[in-house]
Scaffold this active site. Structure first.
Site, PDB file in Angstrom:
ATOM      1  N   SER A  31      -8.234  11.907  -2.381  1.00  0.00           N
ATOM      2  CA  SER A  31      -9.495  12.292  -1.756  1.00  0.00           C
ATOM      3  C   SER A  31      -9.332  13.545  -0.901  1.00  0.00           C
ATOM      4  CB  SER A  31     -10.027  11.156  -0.884  1.00  0.00           C
ATOM      5  OG  SER A  31     -10.190   9.979  -1.646  1.00  0.00           O
TER       6      SER A  31
HETATM    7  N1  SAH Z   1      -6.838   6.711  -1.543  1.00  0.00           N
HETATM    8  C1  SAH Z   1      -6.422   7.273  -2.792  1.00  0.00           C
HETATM    9  C2  SAH Z   1      -7.624   7.507  -3.684  1.00  0.00           C
HETATM   10  C3  SAH Z   1      -7.264   7.408  -5.116  1.00  0.00           C
HETATM   11  S1  SAH Z   1      -8.687   7.444  -6.194  1.00  0.00           S
HETATM   12  C4  SAH Z   1      -5.653   8.550  -2.580  1.00  0.00           C
HETATM   13  O1  SAH Z   1      -5.871   9.206  -1.549  1.00  0.00           O
HETATM   14  O2  SAH Z   1      -4.844   8.923  -3.437  1.00  0.00           O
HETATM   15  C5  SAH Z   1      -9.146   5.737  -6.232  1.00  0.00           C
HETATM   16  C6  SAH Z   1      -8.141   4.778  -6.794  1.00  0.00           C
HETATM   17  O3  SAH Z   1      -8.778   3.506  -6.912  1.00  0.00           O
HETATM   18  C7  SAH Z   1      -7.624   5.116  -8.185  1.00  0.00           C
HETATM   19  O4  SAH Z   1      -6.230   5.226  -8.141  1.00  0.00           O
HETATM   20  C8  SAH Z   1      -8.069   3.940  -9.049  1.00  0.00           C
HETATM   21  O5  SAH Z   1      -7.150   3.596 -10.055  1.00  0.00           O
HETATM   22  C9  SAH Z   1      -8.195   2.839  -8.002  1.00  0.00           C
HETATM   23  N2  SAH Z   1      -9.056   1.721  -8.369  1.00  0.00           N
HETATM   24  C10 SAH Z   1     -10.255   1.730  -9.013  1.00  0.00           C
HETATM   25  N3  SAH Z   1     -10.710   0.469  -9.174  1.00  0.00           N
HETATM   26  C11 SAH Z   1      -9.777  -0.365  -8.611  1.00  0.00           C
HETATM   27  C12 SAH Z   1      -9.668  -1.778  -8.465  1.00  0.00           C
HETATM   28  N4  SAH Z   1     -10.588  -2.637  -8.930  1.00  0.00           N
HETATM   29  N5  SAH Z   1      -8.575  -2.281  -7.853  1.00  0.00           N
HETATM   30  C13 SAH Z   1      -7.609  -1.450  -7.382  1.00  0.00           C
HETATM   31  N6  SAH Z   1      -7.642  -0.109  -7.493  1.00  0.00           N
HETATM   32  C14 SAH Z   1      -8.724   0.429  -8.099  1.00  0.00           C
END
Ligand code: SAH
Length: 218
Positions: free
Chosen positions: A66
């Site tokens: 993000s």
């Molecule tokens: N906070 C992270 C954001 C990554 S993007 C960072 O700064 O890198 C959001 C993430 O949520 C992705 O890696 C995606 O795979 C994960 N995600 C989506 N649905 C999910 C779920 N049901 N359970 C766990 N992770 C999930």
């Protein structure tokens, strides 16, 4: 190596001033955490020099780290004091997890894509933020009942809140998430009242990668 360190430290200071302070992030603990966590260690080396720019960046598997402002904004909305147990859904590369690890007692973070779960584990260790972090690879929609209740829940993928999260949030606890259908999200903060009902505030428009069900590769 030494020169690189200077480059990243300057870029990080600029990020704090231009992207966070200038846009109203004023929780000094959040600012301090983001001035401390080496964001460049959470980005793959070809993109590393862009780690402090004002945008999200790819982290593999079609997912993104993000934008710094959004990490700060959501973290500030949690209003952490230091004693909390925080559940994070969507570990991704682990950057948001690292920021939280400086601001609360313990972070429990769930990622559904195995390769990102492993990458986050490596990144957090490398950045020396792993001591009070527990990671799990699984479907975050189920929450993490073994460690409930949580004082705060942060969801870093866009969609709709699961029943499990609302149940696993303690009284007085807050959940912050981007809510809505694909591509059109709105940040919402809900606080659980003593009677079990929720007070809610709708905040910024934003766009996140989607919250998906089950464990997967994309
Ligand atoms: N906070 C992270 C954001 C990554 S993007 C960072 O700064 O890198 C959001 C993430 O949520 C992705 O890696 C995606 O795979 C994960 N995600 C989506 N649905 C999910 C779920 N049901 N359970 C766990 N992770 C999930």
């Amino acid at each position: 190596m030494h020169q690189d360190g200077h480059f990243y430290e300057r870029a990080r200071r600029r990020m704090i001033a231009q992207q966070l302070l200038a846009r109203g992030i004023d929780d000094s603990r959040v600012l301090e955490a983001m001035a401390t966590v080496p964001r460049h260690l959470f980005v793959d080396s070809p993109l590393r020099r862009r780690a402090y720019q004002d945008s999200a960046l790819p982290i593999g598997e079609g997912q993104t780290i993000s934008q710094p402002y959004m990490v700060a904004r959501m973290t500030q909305l949690l209003a952490l004091c230091g004693h909390e147990k925080v559940l994070e859904i969507g570990t991704g590369c682990g950057y948001q997890t690292a920021v939280l690890s400086h601001l609360c007692r313990r972070v429990y973070s769930i990622e559904r894509i195995p390769s990102l779960h492993e990458k986050a584990r490596r990144n957090l260790r490398h950045a020396r933020c792993a001591a009070n972090v527990m990671l799990k690879c699984g479907d975050g929609l189920l929450g993490w009942p073994d460690y409930a209740p949580f004082d705060a829940i942060i969801v870093t993928a866009g969609g709709f809140a699961s029943h499990a999260w609302m149940q696993q949030l303690g009284i007085g606890g807050v959940i912050v998430m981007p809510e809505g259908k694909a591509g059109v999200h709105r940040l919402v903060r809900r606080r659980k009242r003593a009677d079990g009902a929720f007070d809610e505030e709708y905040l910024d428009d934003c766009t996140f990668v989607p919250l998906l069900e089950g464990v997967g590769h994309r």
